[in-house]
Design an enzyme around this catalytic site. Sequence first.
Site, PDB file in Angstrom:
ATOM      1  CD  GLU A  34      -7.869  -0.062  -2.286  1.00  0.00           C
ATOM      2  OE1 GLU A  34      -8.941  -0.044  -2.043  1.00  0.00           O
ATOM      3  OE2 GLU A  34      -7.025   0.184  -1.509  1.00  0.00           O
ATOM      4  N   GLY A  55     -16.230   9.597  -2.288  1.00  0.00           N
ATOM      5  CA  GLY A  55     -15.781  10.201  -3.681  1.00  0.00           C
ATOM      6  C   GLY A  55     -16.823   9.683  -4.670  1.00  0.00           C
ATOM      7  NE  ARG A  97     -23.909   4.879   3.279  1.00  0.00           N
ATOM      8  CZ  ARG A  97     -23.689   3.677   3.154  1.00  0.00           C
ATOM      9  NH1 ARG A  97     -24.275   3.279   2.197  1.00  0.00           N
ATOM     10  NH2 ARG A  97     -22.774   3.143   3.794  1.00  0.00           N
ATOM     11  CG  ASN A 116     -21.274   6.018  -3.761  1.00  0.00           C
ATOM     12  OD1 ASN A 116     -22.071   5.384  -4.957  1.00  0.00           O
ATOM     13  ND2 ASN A 116     -20.507   5.066  -3.405  1.00  0.00           N
ATOM     14  CG  ASP A 129      -2.461   0.115   1.002  1.00  0.00           C
ATOM     15  OD1 ASP A 129      -2.895  -0.011  -0.347  1.00  0.00           O
ATOM     16  OD2 ASP A 129      -3.057   0.569   1.847  1.00  0.00           O
TER      17      ASP A 129
HETATM   18  P1  ADP Z   1     -13.542   1.725   3.166  1.00  0.00           P
HETATM   19  O1  ADP Z   1     -12.430   2.755   3.413  1.00  0.00           O
HETATM   20  O2  ADP Z   1     -13.868   1.069   4.676  1.00  0.00           O
HETATM   21  O3  ADP Z   1     -13.276   0.734   1.941  1.00  0.00           O
HETATM   22  P2  ADP Z   1     -15.648   2.850   1.656  1.00  0.00           P
HETATM   23  O4  ADP Z   1     -14.671   3.219   0.389  1.00  0.00           O
HETATM   24  O5  ADP Z   1     -16.683   1.899   1.311  1.00  0.00           O
HETATM   25  O6  ADP Z   1     -14.804   2.509   2.980  1.00  0.00           O
HETATM   26  O7  ADP Z   1     -16.250   4.168   2.041  1.00  0.00           O
HETATM   27  C1  ADP Z   1     -17.274   4.324   3.199  1.00  0.00           C
HETATM   28  C2  ADP Z   1     -17.934   5.617   3.236  1.00  0.00           C
HETATM   29  O8  ADP Z   1     -18.426   5.801   1.981  1.00  0.00           O
HETATM   30  C3  ADP Z   1     -18.743   5.648   4.395  1.00  0.00           C
HETATM   31  O9  ADP Z   1     -18.440   7.002   5.089  1.00  0.00           O
HETATM   32  C4  ADP Z   1     -20.031   5.758   3.519  1.00  0.00           C
HETATM   33  O10 ADP Z   1     -21.085   6.663   4.179  1.00  0.00           O
HETATM   34  C5  ADP Z   1     -19.649   6.480   2.222  1.00  0.00           C
HETATM   35  N1  ADP Z   1     -20.830   6.217   1.238  1.00  0.00           N
HETATM   36  C6  ADP Z   1     -20.856   5.254   0.723  1.00  0.00           C
HETATM   37  N2  ADP Z   1     -22.119   5.300  -0.227  1.00  0.00           N
HETATM   38  C7  ADP Z   1     -22.597   6.530   0.036  1.00  0.00           C
HETATM   39  C8  ADP Z   1     -23.511   7.177  -0.623  1.00  0.00           C
HETATM   40  N3  ADP Z   1     -24.333   6.694  -1.308  1.00  0.00           N
HETATM   41  N4  ADP Z   1     -23.648   8.462   0.031  1.00  0.00           N
HETATM   42  C9  ADP Z   1     -22.780   8.910   0.767  1.00  0.00           C
HETATM   43  N5  ADP Z   1     -21.631   8.426   1.122  1.00  0.00           N
HETATM   44  C10 ADP Z   1     -21.465   7.233   0.896  1.00  0.00           C
END
Ligand code: ADP
Length: 382
Positions: free
Chosen positions: A365, A312, A264, A314, A128
Amino acid sequence: MADETSLAKGILERVGTGNATLHHTAAQVGFDKDVDVPDHTAGMKLILETLVDGEAGVIKSVDEIVGVGHRVVHGGEELTRSSLIDEELIAVIRRNADLAPLHNPPNLAGIEAARRAMPNVSHVAVFDTAFLSTLPPKAYRYAVPERWHAEHHVRRYGFHGTSHRYVTLATAKLLGKAPDEVNLITAHLGNGCSMTAVSAGKAVDHSMGMTPLAGLMMGTRSGDIDPAVALYMISRGLSAQEVDEALNKKSGLLGVSGLGNDMRDLLVAADDGNERARLAVDMFVYRIVKYIGAYHAVVPDLDAVVLTGGIGENSRPVRRGICEGLAGLGVVGDEDRNQATIRGKTGPITADDSPLGVWVVPTNEELMIARDAQAIIAGSAV
Ligand code: ADP
């Protein structure tokens, strides 16, 4: 790998806690189930059984597997590119365990279990930290006594490198640029958040530090703070361990909002008038805008700003906030594009005449790890 199709995807979590869960998804099946997995060896056995299972499986025999790619969090200063795993490499990863005590030992347990289960195939480690190993000393050194670096390896390493590398390559392709020509700011905004300045395809600065605690505000990590705050809180009666725990697990979006670390939920609460949630979201966006400004100064000839990770990819309100915050740099957001570009979609969220484009590019990844493993097994350099 010929058409880079993902056959199955899974997570085995809470190994060894008495409370493990297996998530598995393939073309026709998907399930989550509680499983009895006392250690990584049992875990690997279960994963392989699932992959060859008559119903849930996607291969007939474990012999079809020719290679395994392993994500390893910390390569330290020595391991700067993906490498074939042998006893010597394992020894170096073990030596670097001091730098990543929470990550490298479990990584090694996984590697050893996989090598025992599949002794005749090649195993490749993908670090990483590797993509960030091109940072120049002026970006990776801290202004602390030189001996801290020389004797204790205190410096910025950076993390999420596999994601930053994936979106750099993907964005270069989208923009029709050679990988070693593209200039970007890439922001991985998930639970952990980090940003990289990329010049001519190489990382030149990065927001995480010696550990993933530095830089942007995150789900539960503080990001940048005055380091004296930690010492002050110790003088107020907390132990070093309590401060460590508070900064890593009880800060960030969770700490400021008091509600949780999921963006969210905070956006819903902020819309309902919760002021702490609103402040947490505003701080999160502000810190991103500030870092983009700094990195733009470092890489003036930018091709794009790239957003990835769960937030980023969503979170439309956060992305809108970022575009609005960058108005001073001439950025013109396009709300229709922002609304449409979610759930795995790729594209700009800025207007065609925006002098600087902000793009959403979903990360992958696992695919980057698979590509590296394949290349290394075939004998190519990555
Ligand atoms: P990780 O770093 O654990 O891999 P993710 O890349 O899945 O995590 O990101 C998690 C974050 O993305 C959380 O804060 C979640 O609320 C946000 N997230 C996922 N889907 C949405 C959405 N539709 N709208 C806003 N935030 C979202």
